[in-house]
Design an enzyme around this catalytic site. Structure first.
Site, mmCIF file in Angstrom:
data_model
loop_
_atom_site.group_PDB
_atom_site.id
_atom_site.type_symbol
_atom_site.label_atom_id
_atom_site.label_comp_id
_atom_site.label_asym_id
_atom_site.label_seq_id
_atom_site.Cartn_x
_atom_site.Cartn_y
_atom_site.Cartn_z
ATOM 1 N N MET A 1 0.779 -1.193 0.000
ATOM 2 C CA MET A 1 0.000 0.000 0.000
ATOM 3 C C MET A 1 0.827 1.266 0.000
ATOM 4 O O MET A 1 0.333 2.252 -0.507
ATOM 5 C CB MET A 1 -0.981 -0.063 1.169
ATOM 6 C CG MET A 1 -1.601 1.225 1.593
ATOM 7 S SD MET A 1 -0.654 2.204 2.741
ATOM 8 C CE MET A 1 -0.204 1.088 3.990
ATOM 9 N N PRO A 2 2.053 1.291 0.474
ATOM 10 C CA PRO A 2 2.762 2.561 0.326
ATOM 11 C C PRO A 2 2.972 2.879 -1.154
ATOM 12 O O PRO A 2 3.183 1.990 -1.964
ATOM 13 C CB PRO A 2 4.115 2.326 0.994
ATOM 14 C CG PRO A 2 3.962 1.113 1.795
ATOM 15 C CD PRO A 2 2.870 0.306 1.173
ATOM 16 N N PHE A 3 2.878 4.146 -1.469
ATOM 17 C CA PHE A 3 3.229 4.630 -2.793
ATOM 18 C C PHE A 3 4.528 5.387 -2.619
ATOM 19 O O PHE A 3 4.603 6.327 -1.821
ATOM 20 C CB PHE A 3 2.134 5.536 -3.347
ATOM 21 C CG PHE A 3 2.455 6.072 -4.709
ATOM 22 C CD1 PHE A 3 2.460 5.235 -5.811
ATOM 23 C CD2 PHE A 3 2.764 7.404 -4.883
ATOM 24 C CE1 PHE A 3 2.766 5.720 -7.077
ATOM 25 C CE2 PHE A 3 3.068 7.902 -6.137
ATOM 26 C CZ PHE A 3 3.068 7.061 -7.244
#
Length: 129
Positions: free
Chosen positions: A1-3
């Site tokens: 989920m981190p961008f």
């Protein structure tokens, strides 16, 4: 989920790949991101047609090995987890890409579950209405 966005001066494809692996491995190790949860934009700047600007604030003497790492992720990590993440990114950037830790600038931007869509026009983290 981190961008994750990584911008690096004097970075060829191999260095960018190494920096991307360093950041991803640090996210997995320090805050428990799943190993297959990788969303990254890696950009090299040659210093002529595109570049990064920097000075010595706050007493950190950077050079053209500079790397900017911008991470957007859901909120909920403690200050201690964030500090561990910053430290591990700097360590692995040095180990994998030869980047001096003083040249690793990291920023986190946190948001909420409703702020994410991984495809199909759906906010996968929230209940459908």
């Amino acid at each position: 989920m981190p961008f994750v966005r990584i911008d690096a001066l004097t970075a060829d494809t191999d260095r960018l790949d190494a920096l991307g692996r360093a950041v991803h491995d640090a996210l997995v190790e320090t805050i428990g991101i799943p190993p297959d949860d990788r969303f990254q934009v890696l950009t090299g700047h040659d210093g002529r047609t595109s570049t990064l600007r920097y000075d010595g604030f706050p007493g950190v003497h950077r050079d053209d090995g500079l790397v900017y790492v911008a991470i957007t992720l859901r909120s909920g990590r403690t200050p201690a987890q964030k500090q561990s993440l910053y430290r591990r990114i700097a360590e692995l950037a040095h180990d994998y890409a030869g980047t001096e830790p003083r040249n690793v600038f990291v920023t986190l931007a946190e948001n909420e579950s409703a702020d994410w869509s991984f495809g199909h026009g759906v906010a996968q983290y929230i209940e459908p209405s």
